[in-house]
Enzyme design. Structure first.
Site, PDB file in Angstrom:
ATOM      1  N   GLY A  46       6.423  -0.793   8.990  1.00 48.06           N
ATOM      2  CA  GLY A  46       6.897  -1.535   7.828  1.00 48.06           C
ATOM      3  C   GLY A  46       5.899  -2.549   7.299  1.00 48.06           C
ATOM      4  O   GLY A  46       4.725  -2.514   7.628  1.00 48.06           O
ATOM      5  N   LEU A  89       5.040  -2.613   4.189  1.00 50.80           N
ATOM      6  CA  LEU A  89       4.218  -1.530   3.646  1.00 50.80           C
ATOM      7  C   LEU A  89       3.167  -2.027   2.654  1.00 50.80           C
ATOM      8  O   LEU A  89       3.401  -2.969   1.905  1.00 50.80           O
ATOM      9  CB  LEU A  89       5.120  -0.493   2.959  1.00 50.80           C
ATOM     10  CG  LEU A  89       6.205   0.118   3.846  1.00 50.80           C
ATOM     11  CD1 LEU A  89       7.021   1.135   3.050  1.00 50.80           C
ATOM     12  CD2 LEU A  89       5.617   0.779   5.086  1.00 50.80           C
ATOM     13  N   HIS A  90       2.032  -1.373   2.696  1.00 56.36           N
ATOM     14  CA  HIS A  90       0.950  -1.647   1.743  1.00 56.36           C
ATOM     15  C   HIS A  90       0.429  -0.307   1.222  1.00 56.36           C
ATOM     16  O   HIS A  90       0.942   0.767   1.594  1.00 56.36           O
ATOM     17  CB  HIS A  90      -0.159  -2.482   2.397  1.00 56.36           C
ATOM     18  CG  HIS A  90      -0.655  -1.910   3.701  1.00 56.36           C
ATOM     19  ND1 HIS A  90      -1.318  -0.723   3.781  1.00 56.36           N
ATOM     20  CD2 HIS A  90      -0.537  -2.368   4.983  1.00 56.36           C
ATOM     21  CE1 HIS A  90      -1.628  -0.477   5.043  1.00 56.36           C
ATOM     22  NE2 HIS A  90      -1.153  -1.444   5.790  1.00 56.36           N
ATOM     23  N   HIS A 105      -0.048   2.642   3.625  1.00 59.44           N
ATOM     24  CA  HIS A 105       1.173   3.388   3.961  1.00 59.44           C
ATOM     25  C   HIS A 105       1.594   4.291   2.790  1.00 59.44           C
ATOM     26  O   HIS A 105       2.008   5.432   2.993  1.00 59.44           O
ATOM     27  CB  HIS A 105       2.323   2.422   4.243  1.00 59.44           C
ATOM     28  CG  HIS A 105       2.119   1.511   5.410  1.00 59.44           C
ATOM     29  ND1 HIS A 105       1.983   0.147   5.271  1.00 59.44           N
ATOM     30  CD2 HIS A 105       2.026   1.745   6.741  1.00 59.44           C
ATOM     31  CE1 HIS A 105       1.834  -0.408   6.456  1.00 59.44           C
ATOM     32  NE2 HIS A 105       1.847   0.538   7.371  1.00 59.44           N
ATOM     33  N   GLY A 152      -2.580   7.630   9.631  1.00 57.72           N
ATOM     34  CA  GLY A 152      -3.798   7.124   9.006  1.00 57.72           C
ATOM     35  C   GLY A 152      -4.990   7.169   9.944  1.00 57.72           C
ATOM     36  O   GLY A 152      -4.861   6.922  11.145  1.00 57.72           O
ATOM     37  N   LYS A 171      -7.216   5.056   9.850  1.00 56.48           N
ATOM     38  CA  LYS A 171      -7.494   3.659  10.216  1.00 56.48           C
ATOM     39  C   LYS A 171      -7.283   3.458  11.715  1.00 56.48           C
ATOM     40  O   LYS A 171      -8.035   2.761  12.375  1.00 56.48           O
ATOM     41  CB  LYS A 171      -6.570   2.747   9.417  1.00 56.48           C
ATOM     42  CG  LYS A 171      -6.299   1.417  10.055  1.00 56.48           C
ATOM     43  CD  LYS A 171      -6.756   0.297   9.191  1.00 56.48           C
ATOM     44  CE  LYS A 171      -6.726  -1.024   9.890  1.00 56.48           C
ATOM     45  NZ  LYS A 171      -5.481  -1.288  10.600  1.00 56.48           N
ATOM     46  N   GLN A 188      -5.339   6.128  17.889  1.00 57.99           N
ATOM     47  CA  GLN A 188      -3.932   6.550  17.875  1.00 57.99           C
ATOM     48  C   GLN A 188      -3.815   7.999  17.410  1.00 57.99           C
ATOM     49  O   GLN A 188      -3.108   8.809  18.021  1.00 57.99           O
ATOM     50  CB  GLN A 188      -3.156   5.626  16.938  1.00 57.99           C
ATOM     51  CG  GLN A 188      -1.759   6.080  16.618  1.00 57.99           C
ATOM     52  CD  GLN A 188      -1.016   5.062  15.778  1.00 57.99           C
ATOM     53  OE1 GLN A 188      -0.592   4.042  16.296  1.00 57.99           O
ATOM     54  NE2 GLN A 188      -0.840   5.316  14.499  1.00 57.99           N
ATOM     55  N   VAL A 191      -7.406   3.391   3.477  1.00 63.74           N
ATOM     56  CA  VAL A 191      -7.331   2.697   2.180  1.00 63.74           C
ATOM     57  C   VAL A 191      -7.807   1.256   2.395  1.00 63.74           C
ATOM     58  O   VAL A 191      -7.406   0.600   3.360  1.00 63.74           O
ATOM     59  CB  VAL A 191      -5.893   2.724   1.624  1.00 63.74           C
ATOM     60  CG1 VAL A 191      -5.795   1.917   0.347  1.00 63.74           C
ATOM     61  CG2 VAL A 191      -5.452   4.165   1.388  1.00 63.74           C
ATOM     62  N   SER A 199      -4.122  -3.734   6.046  1.00 64.75           N
ATOM     63  CA  SER A 199      -3.352  -3.821   7.283  1.00 64.75           C
ATOM     64  C   SER A 199      -2.259  -4.866   7.106  1.00 64.75           C
ATOM     65  O   SER A 199      -2.479  -5.895   6.456  1.00 64.75           O
ATOM     66  CB  SER A 199      -4.264  -4.234   8.440  1.00 64.75           C
ATOM     67  OG  SER A 199      -3.488  -4.638   9.553  1.00 64.75           O
TER      68      SER A 199
HETATM   69  P1  AMP Z   1       1.450   0.655  10.979  1.00 71.70           P
HETATM   70  O1  AMP Z   1       2.604   0.306  10.110  1.00 71.70           O
HETATM   71  O2  AMP Z   1       0.345  -0.339  10.950  1.00 71.70           O
HETATM   72  O3  AMP Z   1       1.877   1.056  12.373  1.00 71.70           O
HETATM   73  O4  AMP Z   1       0.805   1.969  10.347  1.00 71.70           O
HETATM   74  C1  AMP Z   1       1.589   3.096  10.063  1.00 71.70           C
HETATM   75  C2  AMP Z   1       0.681   4.216   9.641  1.00 71.70           C
HETATM   76  O5  AMP Z   1      -0.078   3.814   8.495  1.00 71.70           O
HETATM   77  C3  AMP Z   1      -0.354   4.604  10.712  1.00 71.70           C
HETATM   78  O6  AMP Z   1      -0.496   6.020  10.711  1.00 71.70           O
HETATM   79  C4  AMP Z   1      -1.609   3.922  10.234  1.00 71.70           C
HETATM   80  O7  AMP Z   1      -2.788   4.559  10.661  1.00 71.70           O
HETATM   81  C5  AMP Z   1      -1.444   4.026   8.730  1.00 71.70           C
HETATM   82  N1  AMP Z   1      -2.250   3.016   8.047  1.00 71.70           N
HETATM   83  C6  AMP Z   1      -2.198   1.676   8.233  1.00 71.70           C
HETATM   84  N2  AMP Z   1      -3.120   1.062   7.466  1.00 71.70           N
HETATM   85  C7  AMP Z   1      -3.771   2.036   6.791  1.00 71.70           C
HETATM   86  C8  AMP Z   1      -4.842   2.054   5.841  1.00 71.70           C
HETATM   87  N3  AMP Z   1      -5.445   0.938   5.440  1.00 71.70           N
HETATM   88  N4  AMP Z   1      -5.247   3.238   5.360  1.00 71.70           N
HETATM   89  C9  AMP Z   1      -4.650   4.400   5.767  1.00 71.70           C
HETATM   90  N5  AMP Z   1      -3.647   4.449   6.652  1.00 71.70           N
HETATM   91  C10 AMP Z   1      -3.208   3.290   7.162  1.00 71.70           C
END
Ligand code: AMP
Length: 280
Positions: free
Chosen positions: A31, A33-34, A37, A147, A149, A153, A176, A185
């Protein structure tokens, strides 16, 4: 768009879609979200008929003293963004819905999770794998988007799917970034104005790796050394690790080659950030 809080309901929705011969993609997130996501949701839409976004700050992937309690949360904004992006369902369970108090089974990975982020976060990836496996089982999704990123993982999830014969396709999505190069992030919100400027050093260090590689450097130690020098010149930055590894096995490479993953984790003040590039 369905907003769903129970495993039973999201399972039922996915079962109904499957009975109509529709394919289902899952996009697991924590969550807040940016744009990163949202790019995953878009990619999911291109790869399946129906898209489920999970929004769950997973307690089992946080270690003691980490930021589980303070991790940013905004359910209303997240559901709004998912709706605008055309998700079909948002699964937002409470921790007690996901985990029984007497749970006694979890997943463990024994090699790829020991290096890089695993050095300072020894239980993190087991928590990730367990929750991701549960999300796969609950939704029965045909594909899942992650992602790049979080390159470690992604590698560990691909390994889980391979080793446990999980019937799901893993789709990687490009990183991104903000306009100055900082990878988007949810944790960037922790940075002070000064730290936010310093945080660009992760991308600058990766720029060095890429330009050295392009000018013919093959020695990983050389580029790691130069990256470290740049980061050490930034006052609020403290290096956790810089690694050049095979992007599937996460084993250190002796010589750089196309496909080598150059990844780093750096603390900016108290905020730990990660970033990476794959050499082309
Ligand atoms: P998180 O909410 O941080 O656990 O991320 C959820 C998903 O979004 C994961 O698969 C991350 O790798 C992906 N994600 C987070 N930040 C980015 C980004 N800047 N660019 C691409 N994918 C991302």
């Amino acid at each position: 768009m369905n907003i769903v809080r129970t495993k039973e309901e999201i399972s039922e929705i996915c079962r109904k879609w499957h009975s109509e011969n529709l394919t289902v993609a899952i996009v697991p997130t924590m969550g807040y979200l940016h744009e990163g996501h949202l790019s995953l949701i878009r990619l999911a839409r291109q790869n399946a008929d129906r898209v489920v976004v999970s929004v769950f700050v997973n307690p089992t992937q946080f270690g003691p003293g980490e930021d589980f309690e303070t991790y940013p949360r905004d359910e209303a904004r997240d559901t709004d963004l998912c709706r605008k992006e055309g998700a079909d369902a948002v699964f937002m369970p409470a921790p007690a819905e996901m985990y029984r108090s007497d749970k006694s089974v979890s997943l463990m990975e024994n090699r790829l999770s020991k290096v890089m982020c695993g050095m300072s976060r020894p239980t993190h990836f087991n928590g990730v794998l367990t929750v991701v496996c549960k999300l796969f089982n609950i939704t029965g999704a045909d594909c899942a988007v992650f992602g790049m990123k979080d390159a470690q993982q992604l590698a560990i999830i691909k390994r889980m799917v391979r080793d446990l014969d999980m019937p799901i396709k893993i789709i990687p999505a490009p990183i991104v970034r903000e306009s100055d190069g900082l990878a988007k992030s949810s944790r960037n919100t922790y940075l002070s104005a000064e730290e936010r400027k310093d945080a660009v050093c992760l991308r600058r260090a990766l720029d060095i790796a890429e330009s050295e590689w392009k000018s013919g450097e093959k020695n990983p130690d050389e580029i790691i050394h130069k990256m470290a020098d740049l980061i050490k010149s930034v006052r609020s930055a403290d290096i956790d690790y810089i690694s050049a590894v095979d992007s599937d096995t996460l084993e250190a490479v002796k010589e750089l080659r196309p496909g080598t993953l150059v990844a780093l984790a750096v603390k900016i003040g108290t905020t730990r950030l990660i970033d990476n590039t794959v050499l082309s």
